[in-house]
Write an enzyme that holds these catalytic residues in place. Sequence first.
Site, mmCIF file in Angstrom:
data_model
loop_
_atom_site.group_PDB
_atom_site.id
_atom_site.type_symbol
_atom_site.label_atom_id
_atom_site.label_comp_id
_atom_site.label_asym_id
_atom_site.label_seq_id
_atom_site.Cartn_x
_atom_site.Cartn_y
_atom_site.Cartn_z
ATOM 1 N N LYS A 1 0.811 -1.217 0.000
ATOM 2 C CA LYS A 1 0.000 0.000 0.000
ATOM 3 C C LYS A 1 0.845 1.268 0.000
ATOM 4 O O LYS A 1 0.348 2.337 -0.338
ATOM 5 C CB LYS A 1 -0.960 0.012 1.204
ATOM 6 C CG LYS A 1 -2.120 -0.958 1.071
ATOM 7 C CD LYS A 1 -3.213 -0.652 2.075
ATOM 8 C CE LYS A 1 -4.416 -1.564 1.891
ATOM 9 N NZ LYS A 1 -5.439 -1.358 2.928
ATOM 10 N N LYS B 1 -4.902 -10.591 -6.293
ATOM 11 C CA LYS B 1 -6.152 -11.024 -5.648
ATOM 12 C C LYS B 1 -7.312 -10.119 -6.100
ATOM 13 O O LYS B 1 -7.104 -8.955 -6.428
ATOM 14 C CB LYS B 1 -6.017 -11.047 -4.123
ATOM 15 C CG LYS B 1 -5.997 -9.703 -3.459
ATOM 16 C CD LYS B 1 -6.337 -9.814 -1.971
ATOM 17 C CE LYS B 1 -6.580 -8.411 -1.423
ATOM 18 N NZ LYS B 1 -7.096 -8.337 -0.090
ATOM 19 N N LYS C 1 -11.586 -4.933 -4.097
ATOM 20 C CA LYS C 1 -12.523 -3.831 -4.303
ATOM 21 C C LYS C 1 -11.792 -2.533 -4.620
ATOM 22 O O LYS C 1 -12.399 -1.589 -5.096
ATOM 23 C CB LYS C 1 -13.402 -3.670 -3.066
ATOM 24 C CG LYS C 1 -12.616 -3.470 -1.776
ATOM 25 C CD LYS C 1 -13.507 -3.725 -0.565
ATOM 26 C CE LYS C 1 -12.697 -3.640 0.724
ATOM 27 N NZ LYS C 1 -13.379 -4.184 1.876
HETATM 28 P P1 AMP Z 1 -10.786 -6.446 3.229
HETATM 29 O O1 AMP Z 1 -11.695 -6.310 2.062
HETATM 30 O O2 AMP Z 1 -9.363 -6.204 2.868
HETATM 31 O O3 AMP Z 1 -11.246 -5.717 4.447
HETATM 32 O O4 AMP Z 1 -10.830 -7.984 3.585
HETATM 33 C C1 AMP Z 1 -11.858 -8.563 4.348
HETATM 34 C C2 AMP Z 1 -11.708 -10.054 4.389
HETATM 35 O O5 AMP Z 1 -11.924 -10.628 3.092
HETATM 36 C C3 AMP Z 1 -10.304 -10.517 4.827
HETATM 37 O O6 AMP Z 1 -10.464 -11.668 5.618
HETATM 38 C C4 AMP Z 1 -9.644 -10.860 3.539
HETATM 39 O O7 AMP Z 1 -8.640 -11.826 3.726
HETATM 40 C C5 AMP Z 1 -10.813 -11.428 2.725
HETATM 41 N N1 AMP Z 1 -10.565 -11.233 1.277
HETATM 42 C C6 AMP Z 1 -10.476 -10.032 0.627
HETATM 43 N N2 AMP Z 1 -10.239 -10.229 -0.689
HETATM 44 C C7 AMP Z 1 -10.163 -11.584 -0.868
HETATM 45 C C8 AMP Z 1 -9.916 -12.417 -2.004
HETATM 46 N N3 AMP Z 1 -9.730 -11.911 -3.217
HETATM 47 N N4 AMP Z 1 -9.914 -13.748 -1.822
HETATM 48 C C9 AMP Z 1 -10.119 -14.291 -0.588
HETATM 49 N N5 AMP Z 1 -10.358 -13.564 0.519
HETATM 50 C C10 AMP Z 1 -10.377 -12.220 0.395
#
Ligand code: AMP
Length: 329
Positions: A111, A192, A195
């Site tokens: 980041k 990955k 969003k």
């Molecule tokens: P975040 O959107 O970064 O707050 O992530 C929230 C949760 O979703 C965390 O547990 C991440 O590890 C999971 N997560 C986010 N993107 C992915 C992805 N592409 N594949 C699997 N898990 C994800």
Amino acid sequence: MKKVLSGIQPSGQLTLGNYIGAMQNFVKLQHTEECFFMVVDLHAITVAQDPAALREQTEAVAALFIAAGIDPNKANVYVQSHVRAHAELGWLMTTIANMGELERMTQFKDKSAGKDSVGAGLFVYPTLMAADILIYNADLVPVGDDQKQHLELTRDLAHRFNTRFGQYFTIPEPYIPKVGARVMSLDDASKKMSKSNPNVGSFIALLDPPDVIRKKISRATTDSGREVKYDPANKPEVSNLIGIYAHCANMTIAEVEERYDGQGYGPFKKDLAEHVVAVLEPLQERYNEIRSSGEIHHILKQGAERASIVAERTLIEVKERMGFLLPRE
Ligand code: AMP
Ligand code: TRP
């Protein structure tokens, strides 16, 4: 019963990656364990957020938790900033952490890469996450693969605290799905699904209308060749789609391969889109009901009240051990 805690940032539209990698496990665990699921707004502001968008997204993510099947009578669903003890323990954990270990965090490196000015909040982000987990003495933390390193740091900080101030914190374990821990981007299977990717075609948002989902899947990059074969090393793009298919259709990878044996990518992608729509359409209907009823505010209030009781108790105990003079009557 084990204590389970996890959080999702309200920093954009949630994706199918969040759903498969994290939320589906939240829903599963609520039936057998004591669960705490948060919308982590304090983490979201480690990068600049538009205030109106942050408020809207916080409510949207909370409503998506419920729409995805989290039952507020079984699990505590709340907003991180509503339980003030998180921020306070976050500061205490920051004083336990070292610069070196924070500098090694790959999420921080990613980041901050190429930026002239990097927020200090982004740097101490993992100490707040450690506080989130330790404040409930959580045993299990369901997350996607990308959060594993933060969890290892949490374990180190808990251990360090216990060594200095006496055995107190539970050392938490990650809970990572076998398939779906890393749902990859639709345009590039080396990244990955996220969003925050500026190319909206690279992710499926949980609130994408069915036709948008169909379009995005039909345009998803596929490897050359035509065989529907799970082989992440040589066919990363198709393997990612097979993983999503298996999840949404509730089938094994082998069953998916067998169904499309000799058929090429066309029919496979068409059916994949329908399986994704079948999972997301009912979720979207529930989401709309929850948003229009306004019931989410009551759910969040109740969740924060219950979580605060546990969190405040931990905070007092931690401060006592660290040598703070606590206020007396
Ligand atoms: P975040 O959107 O970064 O707050 O992530 C929230 C949760 O979703 C965390 O547990 C991440 O590890 C999971 N997560 C986010 N993107 C992915 C992805 N592409 N594949 C699997 N898990 C994800
Ligand atoms: N850092 C996590 C992410 O970006 C979100 C998060 C904050 C979290 N606090 C947490 C996850 C506590 C699990 C437990 O995905």
